[in-house]
Each structure stands twice: as structure tokens, then as C-alpha cells.
Write a protein that holds these residues in place. Structure first.
Motif, PDB file in Angstrom:
ATOM      1  N   PHE A 321      46.184  44.069  56.376  1.00 53.31           N
ATOM      2  CA  PHE A 321      45.713  42.783  55.875  1.00 53.31           C
ATOM      3  C   PHE A 321      45.602  41.833  57.059  1.00 53.31           C
ATOM      4  N   ARG A 322      44.487  41.164  57.198  1.00 54.86           N
ATOM      5  CA  ARG A 322      44.332  40.148  58.242  1.00 54.86           C
ATOM      6  C   ARG A 322      43.835  38.869  57.586  1.00 54.86           C
ATOM      7  N   LEU A 323      44.425  37.758  57.933  1.00 53.04           N
ATOM      8  CA  LEU A 323      43.967  36.473  57.414  1.00 53.04           C
ATOM      9  C   LEU A 323      43.856  35.488  58.566  1.00 53.04           C
ATOM     10  N   SER A 324      42.757  34.770  58.611  1.00 52.63           N
ATOM     11  CA  SER A 324      42.608  33.720  59.612  1.00 52.63           C
ATOM     12  C   SER A 324      43.327  32.469  59.109  1.00 52.63           C
ATOM     13  N   GLU A 325      43.425  31.475  59.969  1.00 54.76           N
ATOM     14  CA  GLU A 325      44.028  30.213  59.534  1.00 54.76           C
ATOM     15  C   GLU A 325      43.203  29.615  58.390  1.00 54.76           C
ATOM     16  N   ALA A 326      41.882  29.709  58.515  1.00 57.80           N
ATOM     17  CA  ALA A 326      41.020  29.171  57.450  1.00 57.80           C
ATOM     18  C   ALA A 326      41.292  29.906  56.132  1.00 57.80           C
ATOM     19  N   ASP A 327      41.529  31.210  56.209  1.00 58.99           N
ATOM     20  CA  ASP A 327      41.833  31.978  54.985  1.00 58.99           C
ATOM     21  C   ASP A 327      43.146  31.498  54.361  1.00 58.99           C
ATOM     22  N   LEU A 328      44.153  31.262  55.217  1.00 56.79           N
ATOM     23  CA  LEU A 328      45.451  30.806  54.703  1.00 56.79           C
ATOM     24  C   LEU A 328      45.297  29.459  53.999  1.00 56.79           C
ATOM     25  N   ILE A 329      44.517  28.578  54.636  1.00 61.90           N
ATOM     26  CA  ILE A 329      44.308  27.244  54.046  1.00 61.90           C
ATOM     27  C   ILE A 329      43.602  27.382  52.694  1.00 61.90           C
ATOM     28  N   HIS A 330      42.597  28.243  52.660  1.00 60.38           N
ATOM     29  CA  HIS A 330      41.852  28.432  51.414  1.00 60.38           C
ATOM     30  C   HIS A 330      42.772  28.967  50.307  1.00 60.38           C
ATOM     31  N   LEU A 331      43.617  29.902  50.697  1.00 63.54           N
ATOM     32  CA  LEU A 331      44.563  30.520  49.748  1.00 63.54           C
ATOM     33  C   LEU A 331      45.467  29.460  49.123  1.00 63.54           C
ATOM     34  N   ILE A 332      45.957  28.573  49.977  1.00 58.00           N
ATOM     35  CA  ILE A 332      46.886  27.528  49.523  1.00 58.00           C
ATOM     36  C   ILE A 332      46.139  26.505  48.670  1.00 58.00           C
ATOM     37  N   GLU A 333      44.979  26.076  49.174  1.00 53.42           N
ATOM     38  CA  GLU A 333      44.271  25.005  48.467  1.00 53.42           C
ATOM     39  C   GLU A 333      43.684  25.482  47.150  1.00 53.42           C
ATOM     40  N   SER A 334      43.289  26.743  47.099  1.00 51.17           N
ATOM     41  CA  SER A 334      42.733  27.210  45.822  1.00 51.17           C
ATOM     42  C   SER A 334      43.837  27.468  44.794  1.00 51.17           C
ATOM     43  N   ALA A 335      45.097  27.368  45.237  1.00 47.40           N
ATOM     44  CA  ALA A 335      46.210  27.401  44.274  1.00 47.40           C
ATOM     45  C   ALA A 335      46.598  25.972  43.871  1.00 47.40           C
ATOM     46  N   GLY A 336      45.808  24.986  44.323  1.00 51.18           N
ATOM     47  CA  GLY A 336      46.053  23.598  43.943  1.00 51.18           C
ATOM     48  C   GLY A 336      47.124  22.922  44.786  1.00 51.18           C
ATOM     49  N   LEU A 337      47.396  23.473  45.971  1.00 45.42           N
ATOM     50  CA  LEU A 337      48.453  22.923  46.828  1.00 45.42           C
ATOM     51  C   LEU A 337      47.850  22.485  48.156  1.00 45.42           C
ATOM     52  N   MET A 338      48.652  21.747  48.930  1.00 45.19           N
ATOM     53  CA  MET A 338      48.176  21.221  50.209  1.00 45.19           C
ATOM     54  C   MET A 338      48.680  22.122  51.343  1.00 45.19           C
ATOM     55  N   ALA A 339      47.775  22.483  52.240  1.00 45.96           N
ATOM     56  CA  ALA A 339      48.180  23.346  53.361  1.00 45.96           C
ATOM     57  C   ALA A 339      48.566  22.484  54.555  1.00 45.96           C
ATOM     58  N   ARG A 340      49.680  22.801  55.190  1.00 45.46           N
ATOM     59  CA  ARG A 340      50.066  22.061  56.396  1.00 45.46           C
ATOM     60  C   ARG A 340      50.607  23.001  57.454  1.00 45.46           C
ATOM     61  N   ARG A 341      50.115  22.804  58.668  1.00 44.24           N
ATOM     62  CA  ARG A 341      50.700  23.523  59.806  1.00 44.24           C
ATOM     63  C   ARG A 341      52.102  23.007  60.056  1.00 44.24           C
ATOM     64  N   ARG A 342      52.959  23.871  60.543  1.00 37.42           N
ATOM     65  CA  ARG A 342      54.323  23.452  60.885  1.00 37.42           C
ATOM     66  C   ARG A 342      54.704  24.093  62.210  1.00 37.42           C
ATOM     67  N   ASP A 343      55.858  23.664  62.744  1.00 38.37           N
ATOM     68  CA  ASP A 343      56.398  24.366  63.912  1.00 38.37           C
ATOM     69  C   ASP A 343      57.499  25.305  63.443  1.00 38.37           C
ATOM     70  N   CYS A 344      58.189  25.892  64.416  1.00 33.33           N
ATOM     71  CA  CYS A 344      59.212  26.891  64.113  1.00 33.33           C
ATOM     72  C   CYS A 344      60.365  26.314  63.287  1.00 33.33           C
ATOM     73  N   PHE A 345      60.565  24.993  63.429  1.00 31.87           N
ATOM     74  CA  PHE A 345      61.691  24.355  62.728  1.00 31.87           C
ATOM     75  C   PHE A 345      61.249  23.664  61.441  1.00 31.87           C
ATOM     76  N   TYR A 346      60.070  23.987  61.018  1.00 32.66           N
ATOM     77  CA  TYR A 346      59.514  23.442  59.765  1.00 32.66           C
ATOM     78  C   TYR A 346      59.183  21.958  59.848  1.00 32.66           C
ATOM     79  N   ASN A 347      59.037  21.430  61.078  1.00 32.23           N
ATOM     80  CA  ASN A 347      58.489  20.088  61.222  1.00 32.23           C
ATOM     81  C   ASN A 347      56.988  20.183  60.975  1.00 32.23           C
ATOM     82  N   LEU A 348      56.448  19.232  60.216  1.00 28.97           N
ATOM     83  CA  LEU A 348      55.013  19.254  59.952  1.00 28.97           C
ATOM     84  C   LEU A 348      54.270  18.819  61.198  1.00 28.97           C
TER      85      LEU A 348
END
Ligand code: SF4
Length: 361
Positions: A321-348
Motif C-alpha cells: 500500500f502506498r499513499l501520498s500526503e495528498a491521499d492521506l489528506i483526502h482520506l481524512i477529509e472525506s471522513a469529515g475530519l480535518m487533516a493536520r501535519r504534526r511533528d514527532c511530538f504531536y505538535n501541530l
């Protein structure tokens, strides 16, 4: 059962027997509702996070020979490798160009590599690149300590001084020695894995924890694994996230049929319900694929892990399975949620997501 589900959903701590009863007897959708309630109480914002990073496997040579592993090559095998510094630099430069802020460094237990190699590896990375190093799971650290005759504490100190920023929770598999003896007899024990994490947490490093399930373990072993993580977290509060994933049998020496998506989702709910003190639960799109990872967001997961610009270990077991960042965002947003990048410590992170097509490849 209803009473137990309600108590779990309201955040009451589950004992071993209660967790096992819920796992074995509750309806899957009731478990999902309870885990989802916990997820929303811990993370009230309608947000799912992910990190842009790359797994770099600095060597595939390993003398542990775990039965579940399709990635390693024995010492002396012509297909064995240790990455050159040039290859390493190239991979990191590419990661940074794609917006990556961290790399995950993991490798086999290679008898040719000593502490000096690890120090140089970290020093080179941190001197040349502005990137966080999330590296070396407990089996690598225990191995290095044994090989160099140093204590685990000393090895950790040296690695941190050379640039190590945090530790991934790999190599946990199931933290029950009866299981470990069957699937990875040469690797560190459950107590050793936990001891590395305890020392790491007390020395200020944050780590994740994982569980690989769906092989020779029984349900009570999964529960035991989670209780051990929860107990250590009570002591140290050093785990940022928990990542359960299923054993991938292809190309391995371990005979087991692949866990179903239902088995994965049921286990995910168990993780969210038992680990009341671990903030984040990651969905594993790498082993489950996009659709089940998206469903996992309603079964207790609040994070999709990494874009994994490169992944070799699960891929060696025939899962691609391979997903690009755009795919991950689409996956999250099409579930009605907001996608946000984070760092290793979960800082947005504030950077805008990369354009479609970047990431995984
Ligand atoms: S899982 Fe890790 S320690 Fe085990 S054989 Fe594979 S590379 Fe080696």
C-alpha cells in the motif's frame, strides 16, 4: 456487557479480565462506539494528524533471524547492505524537499556495526541536515549494549549526545516472553524492551510503542501487552502514541493466516480502551490499506502515522500500500475530519500540506 461498555466509554480503567471479556464478547460496533467516545474525550477537535517522514533502514543484515521478518538478510548474504553515507544523504535531502521534518532510522542487528558507526551516523545527519532523528528501537539498543559491553544507559547517553531525538516503539511484537520465544528467540526479552523504554523516558526521550499481533499469540497475550505498556506509562508518561499492526505472513517463516480487517479493528478498539493514559492511537494504513485505515478513525484512532516516503520492512512481506500526503489528506477529509501535519511530538505544524502527488512513492 452494556454496563462494562459504558464504564469503558466513560474512561473507567479496565482490568485484565474486563478487557478480555470486552474484547472477546462485545459486539464490534459497540466496541467502536466506546473507543470512539474515549477518542473524542481525549481529542475534542475534529482533527486527524499525520507526519511527513521516511523510514530509512540503514542495514538489512541481521543475526536475530526473527521468524516473522521478511526484511532481514543473514550476515554474509550477498543481498545484505549497509547504506553508504551518500545514499543516506540523498534520502534525507529528498525527505526535506518533500516537507519532511523527521526520519525514522531502523536496521538489523548487524555484527559488523559498532557504537562508533551509530555515533557517526547520527553526527553526520545532524551536522548536515535540519531534521529530527527518531531512531533505534529497543532491540537495537539492547543489542548494541551487549555488543559493546556498555550499559543500556550509556548507549542511550552516547546516542543522544550524537543527535538521537526520540525512539520508535518497534520490536515490541507481543511483550510476553512465551510468545517472543516462539517468534523471535534471539531478540531482547519483554523486560529488556520495557527497561530500555523506562530508561529512555527517564532520560527525557519520548517514544512510541507498538504491538504486532495476529500470529501465535492468544487474546490474553494482547491484553497483557497493553497492560504492560499502561503500567510503564503510569510510571514515566513517556509514550506519545501506540501503533498496533497486524503480522504480514508472506515471505516469512511463520505460518499464520493474515488477520482480517475485523480482527484489526476490534484490536484497535481494545488498545484505545485499555491505554487510557497513552494520548494517541495510530491507524496502520501500511498494513491495512486506505479504506480500513479510514474506518479506523471511527474505531479509536486519531492519527494516520507517517506518509512513509520510503518503507521496506512491510513491503518485504509482499504488502505494497502506498499513499501520498495528498491521499492521506483526502482520506481524512472525506471522513469529515480535518487533516493536520504534526511533528514527532504531536505538535501541530503550520506549513501548508504538500501539493497532490507528493509523498509516498
Ligand atoms: S525484525 Fe528486526 S531483529 Fe528481527 S530479523 Fe528482522 S531486522 Fe532482525
Amino acid at each position: 456487557m452494556r454496563d462494562l461498555l459504558d464504564r469503558a466509554a466513560s474512561g473507567e480503567r479496565l482490568g485484565r479480565d474486563q478487557a478480555l471479556t470486552l474484547f472477546q464478547e462485545a459486539d464490534l460496533l459497540d466496541l467502536a462506539a466506546a473507543a470512539d467516545a474515549v477518542r473524542w474525550r481525549l481529542h475534542p477537535a475534529p482533527r486527524v494528524t499525520y507526519v511527513v517522514d521516511r523510514n530509512i533502514n540503514y542495514t538489512n543484515i541481521c543475526q536475530s533471524g526473527c521468524l516473522f521478518c521478511a526484511f532481514y538478510k543473514k550476515p554474509g548474504d550477498p543481498a545484505g547492505y549497509v547504506l553508504s553515507w551518500e545514499e543516506l544523504d540523498q534520502k534525507i535531502e529528498q525527505t526535506v524537499a518533500l516537507g519532511g521534518r523527521q526520519v525514522l532510522l531502523q536496521g538489523g542487528l548487524n555484527p559488523e556495526l559498532d557504537l562508533g558507526f551509530y555515533r557517526e551516523l547520527l553526527q553526520r545527519i545532524t551536522a548536515r541536515h535540519s531534521i529530527h532523528v527518531h531512531g533505534f528501537s529497543p532491540p537495537e539498543i539492547v543489542w548494541l549494549a551487549g555488543r559493546t559491553g556498555c550499559s543500556v544507559e550509556r548507549v542511550l547517553r552516547e546516542l543522544v549526545a550524537a543527535g538521537l531525538g526520540s525512539i520508535p516503539g518497534g520490536g515490541a511484537e507481543i511483550l510476553v516472553d512465551e510468545v517472543r520465544r516462539k517468534i523471535s528467540p534471539e531478540k531482547c526479552t519483554a523486560a529488556e524492551w520495557l527497561a530500555v523504554m523506562r530508561l529512555a523516558h527517564f532520560s527525557g526521550l519520548r517514544t512510541t510503542a507498538t504491538m504486532m499481533f495476529g500470529h501465535v499469540e492468544r487474546d490474553e497475550h494482547r491484553v497483557e501487552h497493553l497492560i504492560k505498556i499502561r503500567e510503564l506509562q503510569d510510571e514515566t508518561n513517556g509514550f506519545t502514541a501506540f501503533i498496533p499492526w497486524t503480522f504480514q505472513p508472506e515471505n516469512t517463516r511463520l505460518a499464520a493466516s493474515k488477520a482480517t480487517a475485523v480482527e484489526y479493528l476490534r484490536t484497535l478498539t481494545l488498545c484505545r480502551l485499555v491505554l487510557d493514559n497513552v494520548p494517541h492511537i495510530q491507524a496502520s494504513w501500511v498494513t491495512q490499506g486506505a479504506k480500513i485505515a479510514q474506518a479506523a478513525l471511527a474505531f479509536g484512532a486519531d492519527d494516520l502515522g507517517s506518509t512513509m516516503i520510503e518503507e521496506n520492512v512491510v513491503a518485504a512481506a509482499g504488502v505494497s500500500f502506498r499513499l501520498s500526503e495528498a491521499d492521506l489528506i483526502h482520506l481524512i477529509e472525506s471522513a469529515g475530519l480535518m487533516a493536520r501535519r504534526r511533528d514527532c511530538f504531536y505538535n501541530l505544524l503550520l506549513d501548508r500540506p504538500a501539493a497532490a502527488g507528493q509523498g509516498g512513492g
